[in-house]
Design an enzyme around this catalytic site. Structure first.
Site, short mmCIF file in Angstrom:
data_model
loop_
_atom_site.label_atom_id
_atom_site.label_comp_id
_atom_site.label_asym_id
_atom_site.label_seq_id
_atom_site.Cartn_x
_atom_site.Cartn_y
_atom_site.Cartn_z
N HIS A 62 0.83 -1.21 0.00
CA HIS A 62 0.00 0.00 0.00
C HIS A 62 0.87 1.27 0.00
O HIS A 62 0.56 2.25 -0.68
CB HIS A 62 -0.93 -0.03 1.22
CG HIS A 62 -1.67 1.24 1.45
ND1 HIS A 62 -1.35 2.11 2.46
CD2 HIS A 62 -2.70 1.81 0.78
CE1 HIS A 62 -2.17 3.15 2.40
NE2 HIS A 62 -3.00 2.99 1.41
N GLU B 160 2.02 1.90 -3.38
CA GLU B 160 0.92 2.47 -4.19
C GLU B 160 0.91 4.00 -4.06
O GLU B 160 0.77 4.72 -5.05
CB GLU B 160 -0.41 1.86 -3.74
CG GLU B 160 -1.63 2.41 -4.45
CD GLU B 160 -2.75 2.70 -3.47
OE1 GLU B 160 -3.15 3.87 -3.40
OE2 GLU B 160 -3.22 1.78 -2.79
N HIS B 161 1.06 4.50 -2.84
CA HIS B 161 1.13 5.96 -2.65
C HIS B 161 2.34 6.55 -3.37
O HIS B 161 2.26 7.61 -3.98
CB HIS B 161 1.24 6.29 -1.16
CG HIS B 161 -0.08 6.29 -0.45
ND1 HIS B 161 -0.56 7.40 0.21
CD2 HIS B 161 -1.00 5.32 -0.27
CE1 HIS B 161 -1.73 7.11 0.76
NE2 HIS B 161 -2.02 5.85 0.48
N GLU C 157 -3.65 8.13 7.40
CA GLU C 157 -4.69 7.30 6.78
C GLU C 157 -5.06 6.15 7.72
O GLU C 157 -6.23 5.82 7.89
CB GLU C 157 -4.21 6.76 5.44
CG GLU C 157 -5.26 5.91 4.73
CD GLU C 157 -4.81 5.39 3.37
OE1 GLU C 157 -3.69 5.73 2.92
OE2 GLU C 157 -5.58 4.63 2.76
#
Lengths: 455, 454
Positions: free
Chosen positions: A74, A77-78, A154
Site C-alpha cells: 500500500h 501504491e502511494h 490514513e
C-alpha cells in the site's frame, strides 16, 4: 460488509468489490490478448459515451509482503504518484487534472491497481504515463518521508479512530494463524513507521513488470484500437523481473473457535461479528464458491434473509443483522455474519439466536423458492453491472489478479444457476462451523448488574 | 496540451449528451431520439425528463419532491422525513413488509427512498421486462403505504442504532455540531436522521401526515433513462404519480446565513486524530457568481490531486490523508465548507495552514495557470458524469431540482469557460475575504486540550 481494498486518496470511497455483481451478461463482448512482454490485456467495449476507464492491475498485494514489512504494498501504491525519470513528481496527476480525468489507486490483499477515467482522445496519453511508471519510478526521501506520514494519518482515520475497525482488524488477524491475510492491508502502525525508500523500491523491482500485470480497458473502444494503443505504450516496457508462483503459507485445518472482545469507552452501539474461514472462488471445488455466495444472501442479504427475519423481525433482538462472502481472493477467504443488538439485549443472547439460525439452515436446509429468488437477484445484478464501465473494469481486474480467468467470469451467472437448495445447505454445514470461526464482541466496559437502559 | 473540443467521434446512445457538450445546442424535441433529452409530458400533465437508451434491457427512474426533506420535520421531531423514507417501502396495500420485499427481490427490482435537508427522493431500477411489476410496487408504496407499527418500531431501532454508531464517527460528530451551531434556530440546525429522543417520539400518524402534506404533484420532479417507449413510460408514470395530491402544503423555510462565525469549538473524543470541519458563508446555486466561486474552490480545495490545500497540507507536509473544501448549495443557504483530519499534536498547525491558504487565495486569487487548469479540468471531466444510465438519470433530476433549465448540459461548459480572473476575484471577495469561519475540532487537539463539551 468489510472493505477489502484501500485507496491512495480520500474522496473516493473505499472499494467494495461487488461480489454479487461479478458478471458476464449476455451481449457483452469482452476480449483478451497478451503482449510479447507478458502483459495481459482485457478489453470491455461500452460505446455509449466517448469515455474510457483505463486500469492497470498488478498481481501483488499485502499478502505478498515480507513479514515485518506490513503495509509495504500500500505504501508503494502511494509512492507511485511521486514521479519517474521522465516525468517528475506531480506531472502525471497534473496532466490528468488538466484533461479533466479522474484518477486513483487502491491496494488489496491480492492486488494493487491504478486507474484513470478520461475522454477517449486522452486515452493514449494516460496509457503512456502509466506505462512509464511501470518501471521508471524514481524516489527521494524528500517525497517518501512526508508520504509515510500521510499513510500513518490514513491508518488513524480508517482504523485507530474507530473501535469497530480495530475489532475487524483483530478478527482478521485471529482468523489467519498462518496465512498473511491476517495482516492489515494498510500495515501495523509500528511497521509502517519503519518502511523505507529502499524497501519500497526493492518491492517495486520485484513485482512491477508487464508479465505481472493486467491492463483493463473499458469504454468507447474496440479490441483493434486497444491492441494498437497497448502495443504503442505498454508494448515498449521491458520485462524486468521473472515472477514466481504466488505460494503463500496455507492455513492449517482449524480446530478451535476463537473469541475476542474489544471494550472501549467510545462504543455507543455494541455489536457482534464473526468470520469463518471458507474457500474463495479460486480455491473452491465445483460450485462451492457460488453456493457460499447464494448462502450469504439467503442467510443475511437484506430484509427477507433468515438472519434479518429471525433476529430483527421475529425475535426483536437486533437492530440489524446480515452476512457477506468475500469470494474474490487468491487463497482461503472470509465469510462474515454480524448483528447489532437492540438496547438491553446482551451480545450472548444475540449470538445464541444467530447460532440457531445457522444451525437451522445446516440441519433443515432452505426453500427452493428463496434460492430461486436470490439467484435471480444475483444474475440480474450482472446485467445492471453492464451499465457501469468502471464497475466492469473492476470486476475483471479483481478476478484476473485473484487466480480467475475471463472465461470464469463469463461463466459465473451460469454457475450460479446450478446452485440447488441442497448445495446451500451443504455449504452451511461444511463451512459455517464454529471451529472455523472467530467471534468478536464490541462493547463498552460493563458495570456489573447494570444492563444498558433504553433512553 | 491540447484539449480536443468538437472534433471527437461520437458514438453510442448517450451521444446526444456528448454532442450537446461539444458541438451544438438544441432544445427539447417532441420525439424521443436516442441520447437526446426529451421533455415528456404525460396525459395527466406530469413532466418527465427522459433519455431513451436501448443498449441494455434496464430502466432507471429517479424522482424527487422538492423542498420536502428534513427541513419539513416538526421542531421536536427531527428525523421524521428520514423515518418516512426508510419506512415507505415496508409494505403497502395488501402486501406486508415481507411480501413486499419478496416481490421486489423476485424480479430484482431496486426501490429506495431517501431524505436530505431539502429534498425527499426516490429511485427505481428494473429490468425492462419487469417494468409493470416495478411501477406497481412503487405506486403502492406512494399511494397506499401501510406504516405498520411493527415496521415503524423495527426501522426506528435501526435508525437509533445507526445514530449511536455515528456518535463515535468524528466526521459525523463534527458535521452535526457544525450545523447545530451555525443554524441554532432554523431547521438546517437539526439532524436529518434525528436523535434518540426525537425519533423515539415519531408516531404512525405523523408518517401518514408527512406523506400527505409533502409528497405532491406540485413539487414532483421526474427523470428516467432506459429501454422503454416514451408513451409507455408516460402511462406508467401517471399510474404512480397522477393520483398524488395536487399541491404540497410545505412549511415555508426562511433564507438563512450561518451564525457563530469566528468561533472555534472543540468536541472531546478520545481518538488519536483531530477531525477539523470549518465553514462559512458561501453562494447559492442561482447566484450569478456561483460558477466563478466554483472554479475558485476547485483551485483551493476541490476534487483533484492538485488543489492548493492538497499540496500544502498533504503532499508537502504529510499532515493528512484527506483535505478538501467545497461549496454546499442548500435551497435556503449557500455554504463554504472544508475539512481535514490530522494527528492531535499537529491539528492547530494544520488549521492555521488552511486558514493561511484561504487568506492567500482570497487576497491574490489563483494564478492564470491555475485558473486555466481548473477550467480545463471542470469542462473535461463533465462527460464523466454521464457514462452510466443511472448517473444520467441522476443528473437529469438534479438539473431539474436546481432549476437550471433543460439546456443546462449544453450551456454548462460554456459557463465554466467564460469565467475570468476578474470574476474569480469578485467571487473570492464575496465568500472568502473576511475568512470568518465556524470551526469544529473533534478529538483531543493539543495544545488546545481544553474541552467545552462532548
Amino acid at each position: 460488509m468489510s472493505a477489502i481494498a484501500i485507496c491512495a486518496a480520500a474522496g473516493s470511497a473505499a472499494v467494495l468489490l461487488p461480489t454479487a455483481a461479478k458478471t458476464q451478461p449476455q451481449g457483452l463482448q469482452v476480449s483478451e490478448f497478451k503482449l510479447a512482454n507478458g502483459l495481459q490485456v482485457v478489453v470491455i467495449p461500452d460505446r455509449r459515451t466517448p469515455v474510457v476507464t483505463h486500469m492497470i492491475w498488478y498481481r501483488v498485494g499485502s499478502a505478498d509482503e515480507t513479514p515485518g514489512k506490513s503495509g509495504l504494498a500500500h505504501f508503494l501504491e502511494h509512492l507511485m504518484f511521486k514521479g519517474t525519470e521522465k516525468n517528475p513528481a506531480g506531472k502525471f496527476s497534473q496532466v490528468v487534472a488538466t484533461i479533466g480525468g479522474q484518477e486513483n489507486a487502491f491496494t488489496s490483499q491480492d492486488y494493487t491497481a491504478y486507474f484513470q477515467r478520461v475522454t477517449k482522445e486522452n486515452l493514449e496519453q494516460v496509457m503512456t504515463f502509466e506505462a512509464d511508471r511501470m518501471t521508471g519510478l524514481r524516489l527521494t526521501d524528500e517525497v517518501v518521508l512526508p508520504e509515510r506520514q500521510v499513510v500513518l494519518e490514513e491508518r488513524r482515520t480508517r482504523t485507530d479512530n474507530d473501535p469497530a475497525a480495530q475489532l475487524a482488524e483483530a478478527l482478521t488477524a485471529a482468523l489467519y494463524v498462518n496465512h498473511p491475510y491476517g495482516r492489515p492491508i494498510i500495515g501495523w502502525m509500528h511497521e509502517i513507521r519503519q518502511l523505507s525508500r529502499e524497501s519500497a523500491l526493492d518491492f517495486y523491482r520485484r513485482f512491477y513488470t508487464p508479465n505481472n500485470a493486467v491492463l483493463v480497458l473499458a469504454g468507447d473502444l474496440d479490441e483493434k484500437e486497444a491492441k494498437l494503443l497497448a502495443e504503442k505504450t505498454y508494448g515498449k516496457v521491458p520485462r524486468v523481473a521473472e515472477v514466481a508462483p504466488r505460494m503463500r503459507p496455507i492455513e492449517p485445518e482449524p480446530h478451535a473457535h476463537r473469541r475476542l472482545t474489544l471494550t472501549d469507552q467510545r462504543v455507543q452501539q455494541p455489536s457482534m461479528s464473526r468470520y469463518y474461514l471458507v474457500p474463495s472462488y479460486r480455491t473452491a471445488t465445483g460450485n462451492e464458491g457460488e453456493a457460499l455466495e447464494v448462502l450469504s444472501h439467503v442467510l443475511g442479504g437484506g430484509q427477507t434473509s433468515h438472519l434479518y427475519r429471525a433476529l430483527v423481525v421475529e425475535k426483536g433482538l437486533a437492530a440489524n443483522a446480515g452476512a457477506w462472502y468475500q469470494g474474490t481472493a487468491l487463497d482461503a477467504t472470509r465469510f462474515g455474519v454480524y448483528a447489532y443488538p437492540r438496547p438491553g439485549v446482551a451480545l450472548e443472547a444475540l449470538e445464541a439466536a444467530l447460532d440457531d439460525v445457522i444451525e437451522d439452515i445446516a440441519k433443515k436446509g432452505v426453500d427452493a423458492e428463496e434460492v430461486e429468488r436470490v439467484k435471480t437477484r444475483i444474475i440480474a445484478s450482472t446485467i445492471f453491472a453492464q451499465d457501469n464501465q468502471a464497475s466492469l473494469a473492476r470486476i475483471y481486474g479483481a478476478a484476473l489478479t485473484t487466480g480467475l480467468t475471463v472465461a470464469s467470469v463469463k461463466e459465473w451467472p451460469a454457475k450460479v444457476r446450478t446452485v440447488t437448495p441442497e448445495d446451500v445447505q451443504k455449504a452451511a454445514k461444511n463451512w459455517l462451523e464454529l471451529r472455523r470461526a472467530v467471534t468478536g464482541y464490541l462493547m463498552r466496559p460493563q458495570t456489573v448488574g447494570a444492563p444498558e437502559k433504553r433512553s | 496540451m491540447k484539449i480536443a473540443r468538437g472534433s471527437r467521434r461520437i458514438s453510442g446512445f448517450f451521444k446526444g449528451i456528448a454532442m450537446a457538450l461539444a458541438l451544438f445546442s438544441s432544445g427539447a424535441t417532441a420525439e424521443a431520439q436516442p441520447g437526446k433529452i426529451e421533455k415528456l409530458v404525460t396525459p395527466a400533465g406530469i413532466e418527465v425528463w427522459f433519455i431513451r437508451d436501448d443498449t441494455l434491457p434496464i430502466i432507471s427512474l429517479n424522482f424527487a419532491f422538492d423542498g420536502a426533506g428534513a427541513c419539513q420535520d416538526p421542531a421536536d421531531r427531527a428525523g421524521l422525513a428520514y423515518m418516512t423514507a426508510s419506512t415507505l417501502d415496508e409494505g403497502a396495500g395488501d402486501l406486508d413488509a415481507k411480501t413486499f420485499h419478496e416481490r421486489l427481490e423476485r424480479r430484482a427490482i431496486s426501490l429506495s427512498f431517501s431524505a436530505d435537508l431539502d429534498t425527499f427522493r426516490g429511485s427505481l431500477r428494473m429490468l425492462s421486462d419487469d417494468r409493470e411489476e416495478a411501477f406497481e410496487l412503487l405506486r403502492l408504496s406512494l399511494q397506499a403505504p401501510r406504516f405498520d407499527q411493527e415496521a415503524i418500531d423495527r426501522i426506528r431501532a435501526s435508525v437509533v442504532a445507526a445514530h449511536r454508531r455515528s456518535l463515535t464517527n468524528p466526521s459525523e460528530v463534527a458535521s452535526l455540531r457544525w450545523f447545530a451551531s451555525a443554524f441554532p434556530n432554523h431547521p438546517y440546525g437539526r439532524p436529518v436522521k434525528g436523535d434518540e429522543a426525537s425519533v423515539g417520539g415519531v408516531e404512525r400518524s405523523m408518517l401518514f401526515a408527512f406523506v400527505k402534506k409533502n409528497l405532491a404533484r406540485s413539487n414532483l420532479k421526474v427523470a428516467a433513462v432506459g429501454s422503454i417507449e416514451s408513451k409507455e413510460l408516460a402511462r406508467l408514470v401517471d399510474q404512480v404519480f397522477a393520483k398524488l395530491p395536487e399541491k404540497a402544503d410545505l412549511t415555508p423555510i426562511p433564507d438563512i446565513t450561518p451564525e457563530s462565525l469566528g468561533r472555534r469549538d472543540i468536541v472531546d473524543l478520545n481518538i488519536p486524530q483531530t477531525t477539523i470541519l470549518f465553514g462559512g458563508i458561501g453562494l447559492k446555486r442561482k447566484d450569478p457568481d456561483f460558477m466563478p466561486a466554483y472554479v475558485l474552490n476547485h483551485v483551493l480545495g476541490g476534487g483533484s490531486f492538485s488543489s492548493r490545500l492538497y499540496r500544502e497540507v498533504r503532499e508537502k507536509r504529510g499532515l493528512a490523508y484527506s483535505v478538501y473544501s467545497y461549496l454546499s448549495t442548500l435551497d435556503r443557504s449557500g455554504l463554504f465548507l472544508g475539512g481535514t483530519s490530522t494527528r492531535n499534536d499537529r491539528a492547530v498547525e494544520a488549521l492555521q495552514l488552511i486558514e493561511e491558504e484561504i487568506a492567500r487565495i482570497a487576497k491574490d486569487g489563483p494564478t492564470a495557470e491555475e485558473l486555466a487548469q481548473a477550467k480545463s479540468y471542470l469542462t473535461g471531466s463533465y462527460l464523466l458524469h454521464f457514462d452510466t444510465s443511472a448517473k444520467v438519470a441522476q443528473q437529469l433530476l438534479e438539473i431539474q431540482l436546481e432549476d437550471l433549465g433543460i439546456d443546462y448540459i449544453e450551456r454548462r461548459n460554456k459557463m465554466v469557460n467564460a469565467v475570468t480572473a476578474e470574476d474569480v476575484r469578485r467571487a473570492a471577495k464575496r465568500f472568502l475575504a473576511d475568512s470568518k469561519f465556524l470551526v469544529i475540532m473533534v478529538g483531543r487537539p493539543a495544545p488546545l486540550a481544553k474541552s467545552n463539551g462532548g
